[in-house]
Design a protein around this motif. Sequence first.
Motif, PDB file in Angstrom:
ATOM      1  N   SER A  79      11.680  64.184   8.073  1.00 42.89           N
ATOM      2  CA  SER A  79      10.317  64.485   8.474  1.00 42.89           C
ATOM      3  C   SER A  79       9.363  64.560   7.135  1.00 42.89           C
ATOM      4  CB  SER A  79      10.218  65.752   8.925  1.00 42.89           C
ATOM      5  OG  SER A  79      10.468  66.923   8.317  1.00 42.89           O
ATOM      6  N   TYR A  80       8.119  64.226   7.230  1.00 46.25           N
ATOM      7  CA  TYR A  80       7.047  64.255   6.229  1.00 46.25           C
ATOM      8  C   TYR A  80       5.757  64.489   6.825  1.00 46.25           C
ATOM      9  CZ  TYR A  80       3.869  62.346   2.904  1.00 46.25           C
ATOM     10  OH  TYR A  80       2.599  62.446   1.735  1.00 46.25           O
ATOM     11  N   SER A  81       5.199  65.460   5.953  1.00 42.64           N
ATOM     12  CA  SER A  81       3.866  65.924   6.571  1.00 42.64           C
ATOM     13  C   SER A  81       2.785  65.604   5.577  1.00 42.64           C
ATOM     14  CB  SER A  81       3.675  67.524   6.695  1.00 42.64           C
ATOM     15  OG  SER A  81       4.803  67.832   7.416  1.00 42.64           O
ATOM     16  N   PRO A  82       2.099  64.218   6.069  1.00 42.11           N
ATOM     17  CA  PRO A  82       1.215  64.097   5.191  1.00 42.11           C
ATOM     18  C   PRO A  82      -0.398  64.610   5.022  1.00 42.11           C
ATOM     19  CG  PRO A  82       0.969  62.523   7.058  1.00 42.11           C
ATOM     20  CD  PRO A  82       2.376  63.444   7.138  1.00 42.11           C
ATOM     21  N   MET A 140      -0.234  67.477  10.658  1.00 40.25           N
ATOM     22  CA  MET A 140       0.419  66.350  11.015  1.00 40.25           C
ATOM     23  C   MET A 140       1.804  66.241  10.345  1.00 40.25           C
ATOM     24  SD  MET A 140      -0.175  62.429  10.456  1.00 40.25           S
ATOM     25  CE  MET A 140      -1.631  62.034  11.803  1.00 40.25           C
ATOM     26  N   THR A 141       2.837  66.151  11.269  1.00 42.39           N
ATOM     27  CA  THR A 141       4.176  65.801  10.895  1.00 42.39           C
ATOM     28  C   THR A 141       4.706  64.696  11.714  1.00 42.39           C
ATOM     29  OG1 THR A 141       4.643  68.272  10.518  1.00 42.39           O
ATOM     30  CG2 THR A 141       6.383  66.758  10.777  1.00 42.39           C
ATOM     31  N   THR A 142       5.322  63.875  10.734  1.00 41.15           N
ATOM     32  CA  THR A 142       6.310  62.634  11.271  1.00 41.15           C
ATOM     33  C   THR A 142       7.336  62.657  10.979  1.00 41.15           C
ATOM     34  OG1 THR A 142       5.754  61.356   9.206  1.00 41.15           O
ATOM     35  CG2 THR A 142       3.997  61.011  10.702  1.00 41.15           C
ATOM     36  N   SER A 143       8.267  61.815  11.817  1.00 34.75           N
ATOM     37  CA  SER A 143       9.434  61.967  11.350  1.00 34.75           C
ATOM     38  C   SER A 143      10.544  60.653  11.864  1.00 34.75           C
ATOM     39  CB  SER A 143      10.296  63.195  12.199  1.00 34.75           C
ATOM     40  OG  SER A 143      10.058  63.145  13.682  1.00 34.75           O
ATOM     41  N   VAL A 144      11.417  60.619  11.450  1.00 35.56           N
ATOM     42  CA  VAL A 144      12.516  59.458  11.802  1.00 35.56           C
ATOM     43  C   VAL A 144      13.736  60.200  12.145  1.00 35.56           C
ATOM     44  CG1 VAL A 144      13.641  57.404  11.152  1.00 35.56           C
ATOM     45  CG2 VAL A 144      11.338  57.689  10.605  1.00 35.56           C
ATOM     46  N   LYS A 203       8.625  60.008  15.693  1.00 39.22           N
ATOM     47  CA  LYS A 203       8.006  60.970  16.286  1.00 39.22           C
ATOM     48  C   LYS A 203       6.562  60.930  15.203  1.00 39.22           C
ATOM     49  CE  LYS A 203      10.764  62.295  19.682  1.00 39.22           C
ATOM     50  NZ  LYS A 203      11.001  61.356  20.406  1.00 39.22           N
ATOM     51  N   VAL A 204       5.477  61.588  16.104  1.00 36.51           N
ATOM     52  CA  VAL A 204       4.285  62.168  15.362  1.00 36.51           C
ATOM     53  C   VAL A 204       3.910  63.239  15.828  1.00 36.51           C
ATOM     54  CG1 VAL A 204       2.630  60.523  16.294  1.00 36.51           C
ATOM     55  CG2 VAL A 204       2.199  61.597  14.114  1.00 36.51           C
ATOM     56  N   ASN A 205       3.476  64.504  15.376  1.00 36.94           N
ATOM     57  CA  ASN A 205       3.075  65.640  15.796  1.00 36.94           C
ATOM     58  C   ASN A 205       1.749  66.187  15.052  1.00 36.94           C
ATOM     59  OD1 ASN A 205       3.029  67.980  17.342  1.00 36.94           O
ATOM     60  ND2 ASN A 205       3.944  69.194  15.532  1.00 36.94           N
TER      61      ASN A 205
END
Length: 190
Positions: free
Chosen positions: A103-106, A110-114, A148-150
């Motif tokens: 997961s990465y929060s740019p 916002m948080t994105t994940s694979v 996913k993106v949150n």
Amino acid sequence: MNNLVDLSTVAATQNSNRSWVKIQSALWGIIQSALTDVIFKSLNLYGTATYAHGRIGSDPAADAANIAAATPTALLTNPGTGMPVSGAVVPRIPEWRSSFTVSYSPLERMTTSVSGRYSSQTFSQLNNSDVYHNTYVGNSAYFVLDLKVNYKIDDKFTFNAGIDNVTNKLYWLYHPFPQRTFVAQLKYDW
């Protein structure tokens, strides 16, 4: 990393003839592992890995019952009816199973994940006679990726979107699992 496991067990399970068979098994693996702020802030890694070596111990009574059940009619519906149980792989327990999430929060909101999930194939029948894994009642091996993106819009609203099974893998766990699926959600917190 935490929770490195090395367990050896002997258990019993009931077969279709209502007798008990001895299961010899061992389980090794990393049950849970997490690394946060890897390489740079806001990059997180999570994962699990398990190796399970389960075999059914010697059970002459269960083997004899399976051989006796191998009537011509039974063999027409299940050609593996007369196969022995002793030494078979324990049903429904994959030898290898693992999962991971990166997961990465740019942005702060916002948080994105694979994420990925893997399982080796399993058997459903006690004597491992179900050798067609990519069909109904079968259990195939699979590796599935999800994206996913949150995004937290404000204190009350959150938007989520993603793609499950990005690679469109067809796999079976007694029945077919969904292939590529798009999901979206707008959530309101009271």
